[in-house]
Design an enzyme around this catalytic site. Structure first.
Site, short mmCIF file in Angstrom:
data_model
loop_
_atom_site.label_atom_id
_atom_site.label_comp_id
_atom_site.label_asym_id
_atom_site.label_seq_id
_atom_site.Cartn_x
_atom_site.Cartn_y
_atom_site.Cartn_z
N CYS A 1 -7.01 1.80 9.83
CA CYS A 1 -5.59 1.89 10.16
C CYS A 1 -5.12 3.33 10.15
O CYS A 1 -4.25 3.74 10.93
CB CYS A 1 -4.77 1.05 9.18
SG CYS A 1 -5.03 1.49 7.44
N ASN B 1 2.26 -1.20 14.45
CA ASN B 1 1.08 -1.56 13.68
C ASN B 1 -0.15 -1.49 14.58
O ASN B 1 -0.05 -1.24 15.78
CB ASN B 1 1.25 -2.97 13.10
CG ASN B 1 0.40 -3.20 11.87
OD1 ASN B 1 -0.47 -2.40 11.53
ND2 ASN B 1 0.63 -4.30 11.18
N HIS C 1 -2.08 0.30 3.44
CA HIS C 1 -2.14 0.26 4.90
C HIS C 1 -1.35 1.43 5.45
O HIS C 1 -0.50 2.01 4.76
CB HIS C 1 -1.54 -1.07 5.37
CG HIS C 1 -1.70 -1.36 6.83
ND1 HIS C 1 -2.89 -1.24 7.50
CD2 HIS C 1 -0.78 -1.77 7.76
CE1 HIS C 1 -2.72 -1.58 8.76
NE2 HIS C 1 -1.45 -1.89 8.96
N GLN D 1 -7.15 -2.70 15.70
CA GLN D 1 -8.26 -2.12 14.96
C GLN D 1 -9.39 -3.11 14.72
O GLN D 1 -10.52 -2.69 14.41
CB GLN D 1 -7.76 -1.57 13.62
CG GLN D 1 -7.29 -2.63 12.63
CD GLN D 1 -6.66 -2.01 11.39
OE1 GLN D 1 -5.55 -1.51 11.43
NE2 GLN D 1 -7.39 -2.04 10.28
#
Length: 340
Positions: A149, A304, A283, A143
């Site tokens: 996110c 992630n 997150h 990102q």
């Protein structure tokens, strides 16, 4: 006379200790300088001036000391390492690399209401699941300096259910969500619920190739063809890791997590477990599997959006089945999955 001798001995010992401490500090300082230079080269970091470099070095040195001290503890089930975030304070890191805004009405545990949960009657989850091995997970994305996110996690979940239901894995456009989902704030934050709603109302989402990621919010371009659709989304019952296990056994699931803190930020590998990890959703990641380590520790497998240099090639294994009902770092509080 005895008291004088004792005083002299004390002064000598103190001097030796002070000298050793000074030498140790000097050795660490020299080592930190060298490691900072190596780190700058590795991550292609260039500072605007010497003052900025000096300021960033002090932050890097603090993070390096934390990492090295942590890794000396052999009882831990995971390791840390300096990474591309190691010259940032935790406050700077959260501002740049997170971006979850918890949906209205779900900010407190009491107000959160679950809806239909179609995976409730799943009877067999198996010992492990890795949706990467099933071909339902695209490569790890990055990102960058954009707090979106939420868009990456949404896309990963939709990519997963599209592969499972249609048989084709397609990398979908994060940028379309960043630009066009007006209920969220682009790089300023958002959430999976609003992103799923956008995809439903827009009757789908296009590919990453046709609408590539730009690391910043741009003007919405609605001319691209549709590559994947979802009909709805559901929530996993809150604070219930067993329910989450049932859901993940069937498809990748988007979850909120507390990604703040020095340990989470500089995670390198192993099964993450941090007693200081909070439950505030800062997150968003995607749960793409679960399993048990050879030491018998149960874990979740998280995808992630911080690139492959973070964690285990962009993934984290985090402890599963903890005493707290909300799960490690609060990952069982807000979990959502799309429907084909």
């Amino acid at each position: 006379m005895a008291s004088v001798n004792f005083l002299i001995l004390a002064i000598i010992l103190c001097s030796r200790t002070s000298g050793a401490t000074s030498r140790d500090g000097g050795l660490f300082e020299a080592s930190a300088v060298e490691k900072h230079e190596q780190w700058m080269s590795r991550f292609h970091c260039v500072y605007s001036n010497d003052a900025e470099k000096a300021r960033r070095f002090e932050i890097f040195k603090k993070n390096l000391k934390f990492v090295e001290s942590f890794n000396m503890n052999t009882n831990k089930t995971y390791k840390l390492d300096v990474n591309k975030f190691s010259d940032l304070t935790d406050e700077e890191f959260q501002a740049r690399y997170m971006g979850l805004l918890v949906p209205e009405g779900t900010s407190s545990l009491d107000s959160y209401k679950t809806v239909s949960f179609r995976h409730e009657n799943v009877s067999e989850t198996g010992e492990s699941m890795d949706w990467r091995q099933e071909g339902a997970v695209t490569s790890v994305k990055n990102q960058g300096h954009c707090g979106c996110c939420w868009a990456f996690s949404t896309v990963a979940a939709v990519e997963g259910i599209t592969k499972i239901s249609k048989g084709e894995l397609v990398s979908l456009s994060v940028q379309q969500l960043v630009d066009c989902n007006t209920e969220s704030y682009g790089c300023g934050g958002g959430n999976t619920v609003n992103a799923f709603n956008y995809i439903i109302k827009n009757q789908g989402i296009t590919t990453e190739d046709s609408y590539p990621y730009q690391t910043s919010q741009q003007t919405c371009d609605s001319t691209h063809s549709i590559a994947a659709t979802i009909s709805a989304y559901e929530t996993v019952p809150q604070n219930d890791e067993e329910a989450l296990l049932k859901a993940v056994s069937q498809q990748p699931v988007s979850v909120a997590i507390d990604g703040s803190g020095d340990a989470f930020r500089q995670y390198f590998g192993g099964i993450f477990e941090d007693e200081n990890c909070g439950t505030d959703g800062t997150h968003t990641v995607t749960v793409v599997g679960y399993g048990t380590s050879k030491e018998g520790i149960k874990y979740w497998l998280l995808k992630n959006s911080w690139g492959k240099s973070w964690g285990e090639n962009g993934y984290m294994r985090i402890k599963r089945g903890v005493d707290a009902p909300e799960g490690m770092c609060g990952l069982a509080q807000f979990a959502y999955y799309p429907l084909a």
